[in-house]
Structures are given as structure tokens and as C-alpha cells.
Design an enzyme around this catalytic site. Sequence first.
Site, mmCIF file in Angstrom:
data_model
loop_
_atom_site.group_PDB
_atom_site.id
_atom_site.type_symbol
_atom_site.label_atom_id
_atom_site.label_comp_id
_atom_site.label_asym_id
_atom_site.label_seq_id
_atom_site.Cartn_x
_atom_site.Cartn_y
_atom_site.Cartn_z
ATOM 1 N N LYS A 217 0.855 -1.192 0.000
ATOM 2 C CA LYS A 217 0.000 0.000 0.000
ATOM 3 C C LYS A 217 0.884 1.232 0.000
ATOM 4 C CE LYS A 217 -1.760 2.857 2.801
ATOM 5 N NZ LYS A 217 -1.877 4.070 1.939
ATOM 6 N N GLU A 220 -0.913 7.508 -0.242
ATOM 7 C CA GLU A 220 -1.909 8.090 -1.152
ATOM 8 C C GLU A 220 -1.448 9.430 -1.713
ATOM 9 O OE1 GLU A 220 -2.936 9.379 3.071
ATOM 10 O OE2 GLU A 220 -2.238 7.559 2.048
ATOM 11 N N SER A 270 4.167 7.706 10.838
ATOM 12 C CA SER A 270 4.015 8.493 12.061
ATOM 13 C C SER A 270 3.778 7.617 13.289
ATOM 14 C CB SER A 270 2.842 9.473 11.912
ATOM 15 O OG SER A 270 1.611 8.758 11.914
ATOM 16 N N CYS A 325 12.730 10.685 8.591
ATOM 17 C CA CYS A 325 12.733 10.302 10.007
ATOM 18 C C CYS A 325 14.119 10.391 10.616
ATOM 19 C CB CYS A 325 12.160 8.897 10.174
ATOM 20 S SG CYS A 325 13.015 7.646 9.210
ATOM 21 N N GLU A 425 7.779 15.978 16.661
ATOM 22 C CA GLU A 425 8.569 15.839 15.434
ATOM 23 C C GLU A 425 7.998 16.825 14.411
ATOM 24 O OE1 GLU A 425 10.212 12.306 12.503
ATOM 25 O OE2 GLU A 425 8.189 12.125 13.309
#
Length: 450
Positions: A217, A220, A270, A325, A425
Amino acid sequence: MPQVSLRRLSAVRNIRSLRHQLFTLRSSCYSTATEPSSSQHRRTPPRVPNLIGGKFIESHSSKVIDVINPATQEVVSELPLTLPEEFKAAVSAAKNAFPSWRSTPITTRQRIMFKLQELIRRDMDKLALNITTEQGKTLKDAKGDVFRGLEVVEHVCGMASLQMGEFSSNVSTGIDTYSIREPLGVCAGICPFNFPAMIPLWMFPVAVTCGNTFILKPSEKDPGASIMLAELAMEAGLPDGVLNIVNGTEGIVNGICDDDDIRAVSFVGSNTAGMHIYARASAKGKRVQCNMGAKNHGIVMPDANKDATLNALVAGGFGAAGQRCMALSTIVFVGDSQTWENKLVERAKSLIVNSGTEPDADLGPVISKQAKERIWRLIQSGVEDGARLLLDGRSIYVPGYECGNFVGPTILSNVTTDMECYKEEIFGPVLLCLQSDSLDEVISIVNGNK
């Protein structure tokens, strides 16, 4: 049957359109849709297909999300939200492909990966252009994105050695012990937006070369690179159903977590999403790995080499517009920080913010208007909490790309550990500067961050 054939033909045309999509509407300001929307009021962009059982198939869903060029706000493509029955068809295709694929010799699987890495090198520029168009990072960063993923493909070309088990003879009278590594079955990967090629290439090449089949996946926000990589995997000889792609948002994520035929899930993204996925998927007995957020600290000692250190801080903090990250978001200076901060501002001011396709760009836009607004809010919260704004990138102006989601390099000093900007973050081109009197105190600060 004719209808299915037509939809597949349309999906193939859409893939070709996605691969050669150019963003030309620099002066148009489309709104960034975060919810499914109708596109009947404007030209119809290509629709992103799913990959099910070796065929690119356009979803029947009427709900779509616009894939937006973050530098121009042009609608690059439409991403349909995969229907539950389409998702199940992808899982069934992966399940049906597993018995024959797991029986395929490891050397055969490796040869497919050898071919895949060759094809990725061939199409490096096309992949990079797609990433820059959908994600916004500079072309140089986009090529680095692809190259880091390519290194994983090269690594799995040695899977025959990596998959070796262990054998111990005569551990007790008449007893030998051995271990073997076997594929699990259908595995799934859920990807973030910030590395549209690297992170899918972390996932499916390793899984399929071990003999598993895979459901991918993509994000999007930038699914194009995953579609292109799947094309290349099939061109390399990957059998139908071994790799499948489903597009969507929370519904597909929950479907992956809940489906009994999926044995393992890998996620990058996240904290909020990762904790949800870990809890939901592990509750169903799946193997789950989640790589989530981080607040990375750089410690600068008084005797550090100035040029080398400043170059490292600027590259680590502002590269890829801070959307990674492993971005360096926090610097702790041991001893006096003022000299360092002044030089840091000078270096940051020299960086060029522009569309990622422009050859002089050092950093491009952030992914969406919502991300830009969140970064602005966290910068402002730092100012309101008492931090000193040494460099403010919120008012950046990029000629020709006035509608872009640009945030320039930003530096806050006098930051303390109780400020929201420190705890969260930020995921943008923002460096926070703290000061400490000793290395021991700095280590405590770093270890105390969640």
C-alpha cells in the site's frame, strides 16, 4: 468480459500517462484535498490503478483523492479508494501465488532481483522525475531516494547465503539439531510519503526473494513510484500475484491489519499510525514491525571542526526539506553557542528554495498545505514559548511557484525541553538549538527525549 478488458486497457494507458506526467500549470492554484472529492469540474487526470494478480486494474470506486504536485498544486493524478472486494481480490491473488512461488528455487528468485536492479538503473531518471513531481524533493534527492532502495535490491541478490539455516551435530547422544528459514506466506507493507521509492524497495524485494508474496500500500500522496517499480518487477520476470498493489487510506490499512490471510505487516510512518497498526495487527496474531517518528539530536562539542560540522548540520537539518525520520531536528551545543549559531544562519541563508525540478534547488516544498500549516504552527509555538527566531523561513517567496508548499530554512535558539516545538517531530526544515554546560547534561537531555 469486454468491460474488464477495457478497464485494464484504460489502466495501462493511465500508467503510461503517470510515467510521463509533466507539471506545467505553474500559475494555477488547486486546493489540496485531504478527503475524497469529485473532479468533474475540471479536466480528468489519469487514475492510479491497483495491481491485482499481475494486471493493472482500475478501481470501480467513485471516491478519489487528488495526488497533488506540492510545488504547483497541479493535480497529477486521481487515486481511487480501493473497494473491500478489490482488496480481498488482491489478497486472494497473493495467497494463490504463494504455493508455487515458495517452491521456486532461490537462485531463480535471485535472478529476477538481478534483472530488477538493472531495470531500476535504466529508469532511474524517470523514477526520479515522478518522485519530484508527486513528492516535491529535488531531482538530486529523488535519485538518492531510488539509489538507496536499489542498494536493498542488490543486497537481496545474495539471498541464498542470507537465508541459510544452522546445523549442530551430536548435541546429545544420537541427536543433531538444525534450523531452517521458511517463508511466512502473504506479507504486506504500508508506506509513507517521504521516500516513495526507497521504502517500497525496503519491503517487497526482501519479502518476495525470501519466497513470500506481497501486498503493497503506497502513500496516497505519491503512489506513482510504486506503480513504476511494480511494472519493472514484472518486466524482470516476477510471476503474476507475487506482488500486488492496493491504493487507499485508513480503510485499506485496517483491512491489512485484520485480514486473516496476511501473516506479517511492515510499516513506516508516524507514531499515531504506527501504534494503531502495531496494536491492531498484532492482536490478530501477525508479525508486525513499525518504524515511527524520531527527534534526532546532534551534539556539538567546543573543539569540533567548524566547516565540517556546519556542513553536516545544514545537510542533516534541511536536506529533503526536513521530511525524513533521520533528519537532524535538534542541536545541543556544549559550551558557548552564539558563534556556532551565527555561522549556522549564514550557511542556511545560502540554501536555495525552489521547485525540485529546478537545477539550482537545494530544497523543495513540503508535501502538502496541511504539513506547511503544521510546521508554521510549531515554529510560532516556539516563539510564543520564549525561543529566539534566528532565521524565519515562513515568508519564503519562490517566483513562478507562488502556490507551492514552501517553507524556508528556519532556526530557533534558546529552546528548552518543555516546549512543544521540542517535544513534537516537526518534519520540516526547522533546526532547534539548545545549549548545555557539559556533555553529561547533553546525554541526559538526549536520553530523556521520548
